[in-house]
Design an enzyme around this catalytic site. Structure first.
Site, mmCIF file in Angstrom:
data_model
loop_
_atom_site.group_PDB
_atom_site.id
_atom_site.type_symbol
_atom_site.label_atom_id
_atom_site.label_comp_id
_atom_site.label_asym_id
_atom_site.label_seq_id
_atom_site.Cartn_x
_atom_site.Cartn_y
_atom_site.Cartn_z
ATOM 1 N N GLY A 274 0.829 -1.201 0.000
ATOM 2 C CA GLY A 274 0.000 0.000 0.000
ATOM 3 C C GLY A 274 0.861 1.248 0.000
ATOM 4 C CB THR A 276 5.207 5.745 1.619
ATOM 5 O OG1 THR A 276 5.767 5.161 0.428
ATOM 6 C CG2 THR A 276 6.325 6.045 2.598
ATOM 7 C CG LEU A 277 0.268 8.429 5.497
ATOM 8 C CD1 LEU A 277 1.252 9.316 6.255
ATOM 9 C CD2 LEU A 277 -0.908 9.262 4.990
ATOM 10 C CB VAL A 278 -0.948 2.969 5.142
ATOM 11 C CG1 VAL A 278 -1.508 1.814 5.963
ATOM 12 C CG2 VAL A 278 -2.058 3.968 4.835
ATOM 13 N N GLY A 279 2.284 2.478 5.395
ATOM 14 C CA GLY A 279 3.384 1.582 5.717
ATOM 15 C C GLY A 279 4.102 1.986 6.990
ATOM 16 C CD GLU A 297 4.862 -3.309 -3.732
ATOM 17 O OE1 GLU A 297 5.038 -2.086 -3.957
ATOM 18 O OE2 GLU A 297 3.915 -3.953 -4.180
ATOM 19 C CB CYS A 331 3.566 0.465 -6.585
ATOM 20 S SG CYS A 331 3.870 -1.293 -6.869
#
Length: 511
Positions: A274, A276-279, A297, A331
């Protein structure tokens, strides 16, 4: 020869059209596992269907028509089922009576699952088309083909995961005693897995295939807007013969169902695809709970460098396939194209000509190669980013906004020229059908500029004699040379920097 080929192509197209109509009719019936059936069965736990808290329901809609096609209920931290989902998965992990503990049986079951997916390939492609909006032909010919290849490849690894054995280790300090030393590869345990909305079925298999081959159990949450293929494949998991509790699928939103998966102390591993923020939220949750192992990822802003010695026709063809594939919702899309200044004008002209030939329309029609954006929020945000580029001085060659000729979340294929590195559109992930083109003077300048980003997922190089030097210099998890999106399930995939950590696919993905 050409007439024979034309007749064959027409027969193939006609056959695929019949498959589409039959599959769509089935999906809208009341049969298991049709969409109507899934409406009342929103969680697959311990090989049984559960209808969760009915007050917590959310619609699933078709982005090509903007119409609701069904609704599913949500699993939250406060839902009560027969047993806690993760505890069910953990119990299955340690139950010696479960066939999944046998390494040969793991591979056999995964191959059976692949056979069942191939049997229902048309139905799964139709469901993916309905809640994802992608052209049916693309789902059937590309996504499902990739699903089958990955699953069968992973199945082959199931009985080949073993440690090492070392004999006759002599330790002088212990009176020359000889010891046996060996290592074992053991399953991680319960794997919490969260998949995205852009290619949901393929990401489902990327997650569960290696986990099951290695002897783990799975609790998987699909994206709330595209849960249908994940729930449909759950019925095939049971039919294939996987023991209860080995694979569990729950629907719901990230802050509730997703948060429960992240924070549960009995989850041993998290795999997330998903933003980067949620990662970063996933990383914090893993650290705060029980220091879970994490594979991420995440987002990308992938560059494509076109050198003067490149095959220009081939470069333009690949640029458009790579960026406009899945409507830019990928992505690894190389939305940041930089071209040697001596061929810049020619590339811009060819790009413009190619973009104008993109066919938008009903993704169920065979001649459609370009569907809608999947999310309404993306449909609204992409034009804002496009407008920022206009305001900052980028030149719009074509497109530049919504396509009002179609019902649904359609964005016009858009090409920008005269883009500079300081512009938002050159730095932020677009996740839409937008190409930006800039120019460079030297090799060193090109490398320095394309690496000047917080992302590092993928890069693309088009050249005849600079491939090794350039690909080694780029800070990206994968570098494609003179091609785009060529998938090989023997090769690991993953990102550097803010594009993630860990690797999926290949032997590395199993580790």
């Amino acid at each position: 020869m050409s007439k024979s080929k034309t007749k064959t192509d027409k027969r193939n197209q006609s056959s695929l059209s019949r498959i589409k109509l039959s599959a769509l009719h089935y999906c809208m019936s009341d049969a298991e596992p049709s969409i109507a059936y899934l409406q009342d069965n929103s969680a697959f736990i311990n090989n049984e269907w559960h209808n969760l808290v009915l007050e917590k329901i959310f619609p699933v809609y078709n982005p090509s028509t903007e119409e609701d096609i069904t609704q599913v209920s949500e699993k939250s931290q406060h839902d009560s089922t027969e047993e806690d989902i993760t505890q069910v998965s953990e119990k299955s992990q340690h139950d010696d009576d479960k066939a999944v503990v046998d390494i040969s049986e793991r591979g056999r079951l995964l191959n059976i699952l692949a056979d069942l997916i191939e049997r229902d390939r048309d139905i799964l492609a139709a469901i993916e088309h309905l809640d994802n909006g992608k052209p049916f032909d693309e789902a059937y010919l590309l996504d499902l083909a990739s699903v089958l290849k990955e699953l069968r490849y992973t199945a082959g690894w199931a009985d080949k995961l073993h440690g090492t054995l070392r004999f006759a280790i002599t330790i002088p300090t212990f009176q020359d005693l000889r010891f046996l030393r060996y290592t074992r590869h053991e399953p991680v345990g319960v794997c919490g897995e969260i998949i995205p909305w852009n290619i949901p079925l393929l990401m489902y298999i990327w997650k569960i295939g290696p986990a099951l081959a290695a002897g783990n159990t799975v609790v998987l949450k699909p994206e709330e807007l595209t849960p249908l293929t994940a729930l449909t494949v759950a019925t095939l998991i049971k039919e294939a013969g996987f023991p209860p509790g080995v694979v569990n699928v729950v629907s719901g939103y990230g802050p509730t169902a997703g948060a429960a998966c992240l924070s549960h102390k009995d989850n041993d591993k998290l795999a997330f695809t998903g933003s980067t923020l949620v990662g970063k939220v996933v990383m914090k949750a893993a650290a705060k709970s029980n220091l879970k192992k994490v594979t991420l990822e995440l987002g990308g802003k992938s560059p494509m460098i076109v050198f003067i010695d490149a095959d220009l026709d081939w470069a333009v063809e690949n640029a458009h396939f790579g960026v406009f594939f899945n409507q830019g919702q990928c992505c690894i899309a190389q939305s940041r194209i930089t071209v040697h200044e001596s061929i810049y004008d020619e590339i811009v002209e060819r790009d413009l000509e190619k973009a104008k030939k993109q066919v938008l329309g009903n993704p169920f029609e065979s001649d459609t190669r370009y569907g809608p954006q999947i999310l309404k929020i993306e449909f609204d945000s992409i034009p804002r980013l496009i407008n920022s580029a206009k305001a900052e001085g980028a030149k719009v060659l074509c497109g530049g906004g919504r396509d009002d000729s179609c019902v649904g979340y359609y964005i016009q294929p858009t090409v920008f020229a005269d883009v500079t590195d300081e512009m938002r559109i050159a730095k932020e992930e677009i996740f839409g059908p937008v190409i930006t083109i800039s120019r460079f003077k030297s090799v060193d300048e090109a490398i320095k500029r394309v690496d000047n980003t917080k992302y590092g997922l993928a890069a693309y190089v088009f050249t005849k004699d600079k491939a090794i030097r350039i690909s080694a210099a780029l800070k990206a998890g994968t570098v494609w040379v003179n091609c785009v999106h060529v998938a090989s399930y023997q090769i690991p995939f993953g990102g550097n920097k803010n594009s993630g950590m860990g690797r999926e696919l290949g032997e590395y993905g199993l580790e």
